[in-house]
Design a protein around this motif. Structure first.
Motif, PDB file in Angstrom:
ATOM      1  N   ALA A 199    -135.689   2.630  91.873  1.00  0.00           N
ATOM      2  CA  ALA A 199    -135.224   4.015  91.806  1.00  0.00           C
ATOM      3  C   ALA A 199    -134.805   4.379  90.386  1.00  0.00           C
ATOM      4  N   VAL A 200    -134.137   3.452  89.695  1.00  0.00           N
ATOM      5  CA  VAL A 200    -133.743   3.700  88.309  1.00  0.00           C
ATOM      6  C   VAL A 200    -134.978   3.780  87.420  1.00  0.00           C
ATOM      7  N   ILE A 201    -135.922   2.855  87.616  1.00  0.00           N
ATOM      8  CA  ILE A 201    -137.155   2.860  86.817  1.00  0.00           C
ATOM      9  C   ILE A 201    -137.897   4.182  86.976  1.00  0.00           C
ATOM     10  N   ALA A 202    -137.935   4.696  88.210  1.00  0.00           N
ATOM     11  CA  ALA A 202    -138.641   5.956  88.469  1.00  0.00           C
ATOM     12  C   ALA A 202    -137.997   7.133  87.751  1.00  0.00           C
TER      13      ALA A 202
ATOM     14  N   ASN B 229    -128.981   7.025  81.270  1.00  0.00           N
ATOM     15  CA  ASN B 229    -129.204   8.325  81.905  1.00  0.00           C
ATOM     16  C   ASN B 229    -130.003   8.192  83.198  1.00  0.00           C
ATOM     17  N   ALA B 230    -130.955   7.259  83.227  1.00  0.00           N
ATOM     18  CA  ALA B 230    -131.709   7.026  84.465  1.00  0.00           C
ATOM     19  C   ALA B 230    -130.789   6.516  85.562  1.00  0.00           C
ATOM     20  N   TRP B 231    -129.839   5.646  85.190  1.00  0.00           N
ATOM     21  CA  TRP B 231    -128.869   5.153  86.172  1.00  0.00           C
ATOM     22  C   TRP B 231    -127.972   6.292  86.659  1.00  0.00           C
TER      23      TRP B 231
ATOM     24  N   LYS C 227    -132.588  13.028  82.953  1.00  0.00           N
ATOM     25  CA  LYS C 227    -131.157  13.116  82.692  1.00  0.00           C
ATOM     26  C   LYS C 227    -130.454  13.672  83.925  1.00  0.00           C
ATOM     27  N   PRO C 228    -129.201  13.306  84.119  1.00  0.00           N
ATOM     28  CA  PRO C 228    -128.449  13.877  85.240  1.00  0.00           C
ATOM     29  C   PRO C 228    -128.177  15.355  84.985  1.00  0.00           C
ATOM     30  N   SER C 229    -128.040  16.119  86.056  1.00  0.00           N
ATOM     31  CA  SER C 229    -127.770  17.551  85.909  1.00  0.00           C
ATOM     32  C   SER C 229    -126.312  17.895  86.183  1.00  0.00           C
TER      33      SER C 229
ATOM     34  N   THR D 206    -129.802   8.359  89.102  1.00  0.00           N
ATOM     35  CA  THR D 206    -129.912   7.665  90.389  1.00  0.00           C
ATOM     36  C   THR D 206    -128.623   7.811  91.181  1.00  0.00           C
ATOM     37  N   MET D 207    -127.480   7.635  90.495  1.00  0.00           N
ATOM     38  CA  MET D 207    -126.185   7.818  91.147  1.00  0.00           C
ATOM     39  C   MET D 207    -126.050   9.246  91.666  1.00  0.00           C
ATOM     40  N   GLU D 208    -126.403  10.191  90.820  1.00  0.00           N
ATOM     41  CA  GLU D 208    -126.277  11.607  91.162  1.00  0.00           C
ATOM     42  C   GLU D 208    -127.158  11.985  92.350  1.00  0.00           C
ATOM     43  N   ASP D 209    -128.315  11.351  92.457  1.00  0.00           N
ATOM     44  CA  ASP D 209    -129.245  11.648  93.548  1.00  0.00           C
ATOM     45  C   ASP D 209    -128.839  10.980  94.858  1.00  0.00           C
TER      46      ASP D 209
END
Length: 254
Positions: free
Chosen positions: A181-184, A148-150, A189-191, A153-156
């Motif tokens: 960026a993924v760690i942060a 979900n963090a990945w 969760k992506p929206s 990151t993709m979504e952002d």
């Protein structure tokens, strides 16, 4: 006992050390309980070749027609790269090789020596392979958080050079910056993209059917006999051999 799961890590050549370190940093930051053993693997020589098949053409034009594709290693290696590239980059896909006693997880791409040491490589393929590993060793909560963090990151729009696209991406980053960026975003969760949840996976035991070869019946029909004959003509040798009748033996000249 530490309660950690032992894993063996091979950093490899080319971009391998960079994407492996990025992947390990993300997993550990997400709370993965791992005892890491590092093994050295030497340089490998890859022979690149081209192969074509109608299946590759159909995959490119109508991928929705395919679900699971079973094939030998060579063609599977080729078509898995084709499928990954269709999603945006060959650097996006991870893979799992699971046996009865051992399992290996990796990115599907090669070592990309041209990109080595430049902080350019996209660690996503290896990271998603690590998600498969975390699920396999029973750390599904960590796998869920990492994936979900990945996705977030993709979504952002935080993208490495291979998937960066003007007008869609917002920030072009290197390997280390992408990992940070993924760690942060661990715990987020992506929206827009669909979030994953591996915590409710049905973990029924998979019965591995081992191949047991059947015993084949073998009947001895005959044998070939060769002579180095220098004492006369071939007809003379044939006449002498034709007199041999012991044990129902029958000789034929071929």
């Amino acid at each position: 006992m530490s309660g950690n799961t032992p894993i063996t890590v091979a950093y490899g050549d080319g971009i391998g050390p960079e994407i492996m370190q990025a992947t390990l940093d993300i997993m550990l930051a997400a709370g993965a309980k791992l005892d890491i053993e590092v093994i050295e693997i030497g340089e490998k020589v890859y022979l690149a070749g081209n192969a074509t098949d109608i299946g590759a053409a159909k995959m490119a034009t109508s991928p929705e027609d395919f679900d699971v594709i079973v094939m030998e290693n060579l063609y599977g290696d080729i078509l898995s790269d084709v499928a990954a590239q269709m999603t945006g980059s060959v650097g996006l896909a991870g893979s799992a090789n699971i046996g009865d006693n051992f399992a290996m997880f990796e990115a599907i791409h090669g070592s990309a020596p041209r990109r080595a040491g430049q902080n350019l490589a996209n660690p996503t393929g290896l990271l998603l392979g690590a998600v498969l590993m975390l699920n396999h060793i029973g750390q599904s909560e960590v796998a869920t958080n990492v994936h979900n963090a990945w996705l977030k990151t993709m979504e952002d729009g935080v993208h490495t050079y291979d998937i960066f696209k003007e007008g869609i991406s917002k920030e072009k980053v290197g390997t280390k910056e992408f990992a940070q960026a993924v760690i942060a975003r661990v715990g987020q969760k992506p929206s827009i993209l669909k979030a994953v949840n591996y915590n409710n996976i049905d973990r029924k035991d998979i019965i591995s059917k081992k191949y047991v070869p059947t015993k084949q019946r073998k009947d001895l029909i005959g044998v070939d006999v060769f002579f180095d004959w220098t004492a006369g003509k071939a007809d003379d040798l044939g006449a002498m051999l034709s007199k041999i009748t012991a044990g129902g033996l029958q000789l034929k000249l071929i």
